[in-house]
Design a protein around this motif. Structure first.
Motif, PDB file in Angstrom:
ATOM      1  N   CYS A 101       6.188  -0.240  -4.426  1.00 31.42           N
ATOM      2  CA  CYS A 101       6.291   1.203  -4.137  1.00 31.42           C
ATOM      3  C   CYS A 101       7.674   1.725  -4.493  1.00 31.42           C
ATOM      4  CB  CYS A 101       5.955   1.506  -2.687  1.00 31.42           C
ATOM      5  SG  CYS A 101       4.319   0.941  -2.185  1.00 31.42           S
ATOM      6  N   HIS A 159       0.896  -1.150   0.000  1.00 35.35           N
ATOM      7  CA  HIS A 159       0.000   0.000   0.000  1.00 35.35           C
ATOM      8  C   HIS A 159       0.939   1.205   0.000  1.00 35.35           C
ATOM      9  CE1 HIS A 159      -3.310   2.652   0.834  1.00 35.35           C
ATOM     10  NE2 HIS A 159      -2.617   3.165   1.842  1.00 35.35           N
ATOM     11  N   CYS A 160       1.020   1.894  -1.138  1.00 31.09           N
ATOM     12  CA  CYS A 160       2.031   2.942  -1.323  1.00 31.09           C
ATOM     13  C   CYS A 160       1.606   4.280  -0.722  1.00 31.09           C
ATOM     14  CB  CYS A 160       2.305   3.149  -2.812  1.00 31.09           C
ATOM     15  SG  CYS A 160       2.857   1.652  -3.658  1.00 31.09           S
ATOM     16  N   ASP A 161       2.606   5.018  -0.225  1.00 36.81           N
ATOM     17  CA  ASP A 161       2.389   6.390   0.214  1.00 36.81           C
ATOM     18  C   ASP A 161       2.071   7.241  -1.017  1.00 36.81           C
ATOM     19  OD1 ASP A 161       3.030   5.680   2.812  1.00 36.81           O
ATOM     20  OD2 ASP A 161       5.137   6.301   2.618  1.00 36.81           O
ATOM     21  N   ASP A 162       1.448   8.399  -0.796  1.00 37.83           N
ATOM     22  CA  ASP A 162       1.156   9.312  -1.906  1.00 37.83           C
ATOM     23  C   ASP A 162       2.435   9.637  -2.663  1.00 37.83           C
ATOM     24  OD1 ASP A 162      -1.530   9.429  -1.368  1.00 37.83           O
ATOM     25  OD2 ASP A 162      -1.425  11.332  -0.274  1.00 37.83           O
ATOM     26  N   GLY A 163       2.343   9.607  -3.984  1.00 38.08           N
ATOM     27  CA  GLY A 163       3.485   9.940  -4.823  1.00 38.08           C
ATOM     28  C   GLY A 163       4.352   8.765  -5.206  1.00 38.08           C
ATOM     29  N   TRP A 164       4.014   7.560  -4.729  1.00 36.44           N
ATOM     30  CA  TRP A 164       4.785   6.364  -5.029  1.00 36.44           C
ATOM     31  C   TRP A 164       3.874   5.333  -5.675  1.00 36.44           C
ATOM     32  CZ3 TRP A 164      10.003   6.054  -4.430  1.00 36.44           C
ATOM     33  CH2 TRP A 164      10.599   7.077  -3.692  1.00 36.44           C
ATOM     34  N   HIS A 204       5.058  16.404  -8.516  1.00 34.36           N
ATOM     35  CA  HIS A 204       4.736  15.190  -9.268  1.00 34.36           C
ATOM     36  C   HIS A 204       4.254  15.509 -10.683  1.00 34.36           C
ATOM     37  CE1 HIS A 204       5.256  12.649  -5.750  1.00 34.36           C
ATOM     38  NE2 HIS A 204       4.655  13.607  -5.065  1.00 34.36           N
ATOM     39  N   ASN A 239       3.262  12.407 -12.982  1.00 37.88           N
ATOM     40  CA  ASN A 239       2.100  12.299 -13.859  1.00 37.88           C
ATOM     41  C   ASN A 239       2.369  12.755 -15.288  1.00 37.88           C
ATOM     42  OD1 ASN A 239       0.710  11.324 -11.683  1.00 37.88           O
ATOM     43  ND2 ASN A 239      -0.221  13.283 -11.173  1.00 37.88           N
ATOM     44  N   ASP A 283       1.934  17.402 -11.703  1.00 31.79           N
ATOM     45  CA  ASP A 283       0.487  17.211 -11.745  1.00 31.79           C
ATOM     46  C   ASP A 283      -0.294  18.525 -11.771  1.00 31.79           C
ATOM     47  OD1 ASP A 283       1.249  17.897  -9.189  1.00 31.79           O
ATOM     48  OD2 ASP A 283       0.052  16.359  -8.188  1.00 31.79           O
ATOM     49  N   TYR A 324       8.693   6.483  -8.192  1.00 39.97           N
ATOM     50  CA  TYR A 324       8.250   7.825  -7.835  1.00 39.97           C
ATOM     51  C   TYR A 324       7.336   8.298  -8.955  1.00 39.97           C
ATOM     52  CZ  TYR A 324       8.642  12.548  -5.869  1.00 39.97           C
ATOM     53  OH  TYR A 324       8.372  13.758  -5.284  1.00 39.97           O
ATOM     54  N   GLN A 325       6.099   8.660  -8.621  1.00 36.26           N
ATOM     55  CA  GLN A 325       5.087   8.982  -9.626  1.00 36.26           C
ATOM     56  C   GLN A 325       5.259  10.397 -10.163  1.00 36.26           C
ATOM     57  OE1 GLN A 325       2.529   6.738 -10.691  1.00 36.26           O
ATOM     58  NE2 GLN A 325       3.923   5.370  -9.638  1.00 36.26           N
TER      59      GLN A 325
END
Length: 139
Positions: free
Chosen positions: A29, A19-24, A59, A35, A61, A32-33
């Motif tokens: 995980c 369950h990934c943290d935001d941005g991953w 990110h 967008n 975004d 690094y996301q």
């Protein structure tokens, strides 16, 4: 148990998943996301995004609107009058041909969006026409 980039492994299934943290993102995980861009790291330096043109934010975004305003979540643009495109970077021409940022106006029209009307006036003598000139009225 921690996942590779940021997050935690949810245990309870035979193959636990992250369950990934935001941005991953990714299976562990590890990604690094970004967008609208690419992620990059250099040795021990923190991972960051290199955004595509007209995108910004950690990110990539947040949309950039050249001739307009982004919506409240920065994903779309509301273009100013006379502009169009995803980033409001294409000009609209009333009486001309668009060339990305400018208009090539048809004969008899002028102005940024070719919305001004030109009228031909002739300076005359009793024998012949001396010169022609255009007077343009921009709306």
């Amino acid at each position: 148990m921690n996942a590779a980039g940021g997050g935690s492994v949810i245990v309870g299934k035979r193959d636990g998943h992250c369950h990934c943290d935001d941005g991953w993102g990714g299976n562990q995980c590890e990604t690094y996301q970004c967008n609208h861009g690419k992620s990059a790291s250099s040795g021990s330096q923190a991972i960051q995004c290199t955004c595509d043109p007209a995108w910004t934010g950690d990110h990539c975004d947040h949309i950039m609107c050249i001739h307009g305003t982004p919506n409240n979540i920065h994903t779309n643009c509301s273009c100013d009058s006379g502009w169009t495109g995803t980033h409001c970077d294409y000009i609209e021409c009333q009486h001309g041909t668009p060339h990305h940022y400018y208009c090539a106006c048809h004969s008899g029209y002028a102005g940024l969006h070719c919305d001004g009307i030109c009228t031909l006036f002739a300076a005359c003598s009793t024998e012949h026409v001396i010169s022609f000139s255009y007077v343009c009225v921009l709306r």
